[in-house]
Design an enzyme around this catalytic site. Structure first.
Site, PDB file in Angstrom:
ATOM      1  N   TRP A 236     -68.543  49.093  21.475  1.00 15.91           N
ATOM      2  CA  TRP A 236     -67.762  48.092  20.739  1.00 15.91           C
ATOM      3  C   TRP A 236     -67.901  48.251  19.226  1.00 15.91           C
ATOM      4  CZ3 TRP A 236     -70.877  45.014  17.706  1.00 15.91           C
ATOM      5  CH2 TRP A 236     -72.218  44.893  18.085  1.00 15.91           C
TER       6      TRP A 236
ATOM      7  N   GLU B  54     -61.155  25.847  15.735  1.00 14.10           N
ATOM      8  CA  GLU B  54     -61.239  27.248  15.272  1.00 14.10           C
ATOM      9  C   GLU B  54     -62.062  27.338  13.985  1.00 14.10           C
ATOM     10  OE1 GLU B  54     -60.215  29.646  17.258  1.00 14.10           O
ATOM     11  OE2 GLU B  54     -59.537  28.036  18.579  1.00 14.10           O
TER      12      GLU B  54
ATOM     13  N   ASN C   8     -54.959  36.640  17.450  1.00  9.64           N
ATOM     14  CA  ASN C   8     -56.277  36.438  18.068  1.00  9.64           C
ATOM     15  C   ASN C   8     -56.309  36.829  19.546  1.00  9.64           C
ATOM     16  OD1 ASN C   8     -59.044  35.373  18.183  1.00  9.64           O
ATOM     17  ND2 ASN C   8     -58.128  33.827  19.511  1.00  9.64           N
TER      18      ASN C   8
ATOM     19  N   TRP D 100     -65.521  27.464  15.084  1.00 15.04           N
ATOM     20  CA  TRP D 100     -65.921  28.818  15.520  1.00 15.04           C
ATOM     21  C   TRP D 100     -66.322  29.656  14.298  1.00 15.04           C
ATOM     22  CZ3 TRP D 100     -67.333  31.156  19.793  1.00 15.04           C
ATOM     23  CH2 TRP D 100     -66.897  30.696  21.028  1.00 15.04           C
TER      24      TRP D 100
ATOM     25  N   TRP E 217     -66.134  40.767  18.328  1.00 10.62           N
ATOM     26  CA  TRP E 217     -66.374  42.004  19.078  1.00 10.62           C
ATOM     27  C   TRP E 217     -67.507  41.834  20.075  1.00 10.62           C
ATOM     28  CZ3 TRP E 217     -63.912  46.322  20.277  1.00 10.62           C
ATOM     29  CH2 TRP E 217     -62.758  46.596  19.574  1.00 10.62           C
TER      30      TRP E 217
ATOM     31  N   TRP F  76     -72.797  54.096  26.586  1.00  7.77           N
ATOM     32  CA  TRP F  76     -71.348  54.168  26.361  1.00  7.77           C
ATOM     33  C   TRP F  76     -70.884  55.618  26.448  1.00  7.77           C
ATOM     34  CZ3 TRP F  76     -69.500  49.417  26.362  1.00  7.77           C
ATOM     35  CH2 TRP F  76     -70.282  48.371  25.880  1.00  7.77           C
TER      36      TRP F  76
HETATM   37  C1  LIG Z   1     -62.479  41.194  18.271  1.00  8.78           C
HETATM   38  C2  LIG Z   1     -62.164  40.113  17.256  1.00  8.78           C
HETATM   39  C3  LIG Z   1     -62.246  40.416  15.908  1.00  8.78           C
HETATM   40  C4  LIG Z   1     -61.973  39.429  14.943  1.00  8.78           C
HETATM   41  N1  LIG Z   1     -62.075  39.748  13.607  1.00  8.78           N
HETATM   42  C5  LIG Z   1     -61.847  38.787  12.676  1.00  8.78           C
HETATM   43  C6  LIG Z   1     -61.982  39.085  11.293  1.00  8.78           C
HETATM   44  O1  LIG Z   1     -62.342  40.194  10.882  1.00  8.78           O
HETATM   45  N2  LIG Z   1     -61.693  38.088  10.404  1.00  8.78           N
HETATM   46  C7  LIG Z   1     -61.317  36.835  10.797  1.00  8.78           C
HETATM   47  O2  LIG Z   1     -61.087  35.974   9.945  1.00  8.78           O
HETATM   48  N3  LIG Z   1     -61.223  36.528  12.100  1.00  8.78           N
HETATM   49  C8  LIG Z   1     -61.458  37.455  13.059  1.00  8.78           C
HETATM   50  N4  LIG Z   1     -61.321  37.136  14.376  1.00  8.78           N
HETATM   51  C9  LIG Z   1     -61.016  35.749  14.756  1.00  8.78           C
HETATM   52  C10 LIG Z   1     -59.495  35.447  14.894  1.00  8.78           C
HETATM   53  O3  LIG Z   1     -58.878  36.410  15.691  1.00  8.78           O
HETATM   54  C11 LIG Z   1     -58.773  35.385  13.560  1.00  8.78           C
HETATM   55  O4  LIG Z   1     -59.468  34.533  12.679  1.00  8.78           O
HETATM   56  C12 LIG Z   1     -57.359  34.833  13.717  1.00  8.78           C
HETATM   57  O5  LIG Z   1     -56.610  35.637  14.580  1.00  8.78           O
HETATM   58  C13 LIG Z   1     -56.692  34.774  12.363  1.00  8.78           C
HETATM   59  O6  LIG Z   1     -55.402  34.275  12.465  1.00  8.78           O
HETATM   60  P1  LIG Z   1     -55.044  32.853  11.868  1.00  8.78           P
HETATM   61  O7  LIG Z   1     -55.525  32.741  10.472  1.00  8.78           O
HETATM   62  O8  LIG Z   1     -53.579  32.650  12.103  1.00  8.78           O
HETATM   63  O9  LIG Z   1     -55.901  31.910  12.796  1.00  8.78           O
HETATM   64  P2  LIG Z   1     -55.774  30.368  13.190  1.00  8.78           P
HETATM   65  O10 LIG Z   1     -55.590  30.320  14.653  1.00  8.78           O
HETATM   66  O11 LIG Z   1     -54.791  29.655  12.354  1.00  8.78           O
HETATM   67  O12 LIG Z   1     -57.249  29.814  12.903  1.00  8.78           O
HETATM   68  C14 LIG Z   1     -57.614  29.245  11.654  1.00  8.78           C
HETATM   69  C15 LIG Z   1     -58.820  29.925  11.081  1.00  8.78           C
HETATM   70  O13 LIG Z   1     -59.946  29.700  11.902  1.00  8.78           O
HETATM   71  C16 LIG Z   1     -60.795  30.844  11.853  1.00  8.78           C
HETATM   72  N5  LIG Z   1     -60.899  31.391  13.210  1.00  8.78           N
HETATM   73  C17 LIG Z   1     -59.982  31.348  14.192  1.00  8.78           C
HETATM   74  N6  LIG Z   1     -60.463  31.904  15.323  1.00  8.78           N
HETATM   75  C18 LIG Z   1     -61.709  32.325  15.030  1.00  8.78           C
HETATM   76  C19 LIG Z   1     -62.729  32.972  15.783  1.00  8.78           C
HETATM   77  N7  LIG Z   1     -62.570  33.314  17.065  1.00  8.78           N
HETATM   78  N8  LIG Z   1     -63.888  33.275  15.153  1.00  8.78           N
HETATM   79  C20 LIG Z   1     -64.089  32.937  13.872  1.00  8.78           C
HETATM   80  N9  LIG Z   1     -63.162  32.323  13.110  1.00  8.78           N
HETATM   81  C21 LIG Z   1     -61.993  32.005  13.692  1.00  8.78           C
HETATM   82  C22 LIG Z   1     -60.136  31.849  10.928  1.00  8.78           C
HETATM   83  O14 LIG Z   1     -60.678  31.688   9.647  1.00  8.78           O
HETATM   84  C23 LIG Z   1     -58.671  31.428  10.978  1.00  8.78           C
HETATM   85  O15 LIG Z   1     -57.945  31.804   9.831  1.00  8.78           O
HETATM   86  C24 LIG Z   1     -61.601  38.113  15.365  1.00  8.78           C
HETATM   87  C25 LIG Z   1     -61.530  37.831  16.726  1.00  8.78           C
HETATM   88  C26 LIG Z   1     -61.793  38.814  17.667  1.00  8.78           C
HETATM   89  C27 LIG Z   1     -61.702  38.478  19.128  1.00  8.78           C
END
Ligand SMILES: Cc1cc2nc3c(=O)[nH]c(=O)nc-3n(C[C@H](O)[C@H](O)[C@H](O)COP(=O)(O)OP(=O)(O)OC[C@H]3O[C@@H](n4cnc5c(N)ncnc54)[C@H](O)[C@@H]3O)c2cc1C
Length: 500
Positions: free
Chosen positions: A369, A284, A351, A287, A392, A316
């Site tokens: 979107w 993650e 997520n 990512w 998004w 859209w």
């Molecule tokens: C439509 C959409 C919008 C999102 N908007 C944001 C946002 O504004 N800010 C944000 O930080 N994340 C965003 N994410 C990615 C992800 O959903 C969140 O980072 C995650 O839910 C945060 O929870 P966590 O810290 O417990 O994640 P964990 O699962 O603990 O992951 C650890 C860290 O990895 C990073 N991470 C995890 N998944 C992703 C991902 N898919 N893309 C990029 N980084 C990731 C984050 O920094 C996160 O804190 C988005 C995903 C989607 C599908």
């Protein structure tokens, strides 16, 4: 005088600019060690639709940073500049007044931030200030990894393979916070921060759920590694389980560094029990790097354009009622509604649910979107331009590595799979409390048991076909426009040759 410019890296530990400013200052002179600034740009926050809760988090974290720096003998000044455009002037004046000779900061990659930094660099270089940039915001600097053709990676799988190789060769160094000093500095910006906090209207019920600042972020990281990292791969998809780190706000405001997260997870990997969960979590973090490198190298995504240009031809719908129902959690699809209500009530969304709600907006409701992206920014405490835009575009099949357009999540199946007992739904959609764990996913089948809950706003049946047809039509239109464009170019080239 050495100056550290703080942005989304609000911490004292694992902070290369601070480290460099201090070590180079002691090499140069025995005078005051360094100064620090934070530029508060509330007008830019408005333009970037930064959520009030995120502003609260950042301001409170700046306050803690000011105190942490003061204990280390460093003054933190908070400079007010309405938008990024005003920053070069404000910083240049500060640099002149305080005899700044060197400026240290971490790089930022979205377009507006890069333009701001370019303007600052030009302005300060003109004043004889040396600038030094670092990449603590990522594990792998955006331009470091290239495909065999020398182009940026646009597919995550291939990027991740190279990312792993890079990480094996460049294990990140996590420098400890500089030691506290007998000479106390001043948090010069305290009054500005207090004023900005007072001007925010964030309900206390919202802020009470969160803790700001570096210390809280470290505690959260430790707790996650100890309690949930091992089971991360198994649990991360279930919104009713606190199976993820919850570190996203800390990572995006930089109260914890991504290097510290990586280090903590790699150390846990040494323990065989955590290997699988840690590897998945590190994925993650990759990512996160991936979307940052996309943002850095494809400025069009910062301009509101789709990464896949053909998808900008999609027509859209402009249905405000549907959009409002989505925002307010009244679509008649329980998991979607529970997620949207969680977002508005807490400033965070799981997520899995971000993917479900984003795909629902763009594919079921057929709404642009970008409207959803903006709504997320207006509410998320972790609102992060690169991750939000990437997420998004992925969900709407408009981005790099996007989910194929013909793949449409069935919101009922997602609900049955990831909230099988319906506990998450029941927490956020109390109108459904009269339904059992099977009925709760499809309340329209028991209308008498949930009289206050709306019927589905659109049927799921037929969505995939509609989306497929629209995407195919957009692609055909795009290809035709491209071939007409190249035919015209050829013709113009030929007529130029004829004239010559
Ligand atoms: C439509 C959409 C919008 C999102 N908007 C944001 C946002 O504004 N800010 C944000 O930080 N994340 C965003 N994410 C990615 C992800 O959903 C969140 O980072 C995650 O839910 C945060 O929870 P966590 O810290 O417990 O994640 P964990 O699962 O603990 O992951 C650890 C860290 O990895 C990073 N991470 C995890 N998944 C992703 C991902 N898919 N893309 C990029 N980084 C990731 C984050 O920094 C996160 O804190 C988005 C995903 C989607 C599908």
């Amino acid at each position: 005088m050495n100056l550290v410019w703080y942005r989304n890296d609000l911490r004292v530990a694992a902070h290369s600019p601070l480290q460099a400013a201090l070590s180079e200052s002691s090499e140069r002179s025995s005078g005051p060690r360094a100064l620090a600034v934070y530029c508060l740009c509330q007008g830019q926050w408005d333009r970037h639709q930064v959520a009030p809760l995120r502003r609260w988090y950042v301001l409170e974290s700046v306050r803690e940073l000011g105190e942490a720096l003061a204990r280390r003998g460093i003054d933190l000044h908070v400079l007010e500049a309405d938008t990024f455009a005003a920053v070069p002037e404000v910083l240049a004046r500060f640099a002149q007044e305080h005899g700044v000779t060197h400026l240290y900061c971490n790089r930022e990659y979205p377009l507006n931030e890069k333009q701001r930094d370019k303007a600052v660099a030009e302005r300060l270089r003109g004043q004889g200030v040396c600038l030094q940039g670092f990449d603590d915001g990522v594990l792998v600097p955006p331009a470091a990894l290239r495909t065999g053709k020398g182009t940026p990676y646009t597919v995550f799988g291939a990027y991740k393979k190279r990312w792993d190789v890079w990480m094996a060769d460049h294990h990140p160094v996590v420098t400890p916070a500089p030691p506290e000093s007998d000479h106390r500095g001043n948090f010069v910006g305290a009054a500005v921060v207090d004023r900005a906090l007072k001007s925010l209207s964030v309900p206390e019920a919202l802020t009470q759920q969160w803790q700001s600042g570096e210390e809280a972020a470290w505690q959260q990281l430790d707790q996650f590694v100890e309690q949930s990292l091992e089971g991360y791969r198994r649990q991360r998809d279930f919104p009713n389980i606190a199976g993820t780190s919850g570190l996203s706000a800390a990572l995006s405001a930089g109260t914890v560094s991504v290097a510290s997260c990586y280090r903590a997870a790699s150390q846990a990997m040494a323990d065989a029990g955590s290997r699988d969960g840690a590897a998945c979590w590190i994925g993650e973090l990759a990512w996160r790097d991936f979307y940052r490198q996309i943002m850095a190298q494809f400025p069009r995504v910062s301009r509101g354009q789709a990464f896949r240009p053909e998808t900008d031809l999609l027509q859209w719908d402009q249905d405000d009622e549907r959009f409002t129902a989505w925002c307010e959690g009244r679509t008649g699809y329980p998991l979607v509604d529970a997620a949207m209500r969680q977002l508005v009530a807490t400033g965070w969304m799981h997520n899995r649910l971000r993917m479900v709600t984003a795909m629902f907006l763009s594919k079921h409701l057929w709404l642009d979107w970008r409207r959803g992206e903006a709504f997320f920014m207006e509410h998320l405490m972790d609102g992060d331009f690169a991750a939000n835009n990437g997420g998004w575009q992925w969900s709407a099949s408009a981005g790099t590595d996007a989910v194929p357009y013909f793949r449409v999540f069935n919101p009922v199946r997602q609900s049955q799979r990831f909230d099988a007992q319906g506990r998450f739904i029941a927490r956020w959609v109390p109108e459904l409390n009269g339904l059992d764990s099977k009925q709760i996913h499809e309340p329209w089948k028991q209308p008498l048991l949930a009289p206050d809950y709306p019927p589905p706003i659109v049927p799921h049946a037929g969505v995939r076909e509609r989306v497929t047809t629209a995407f195919k039509a957009a692609k055909t239109q795009f290809d035709q426009a491209q071939s007409m464009g190249s035919a015209m170019e050829n013709n113009m080239g030929n007529s130029k040759k004829e004239k010559a």
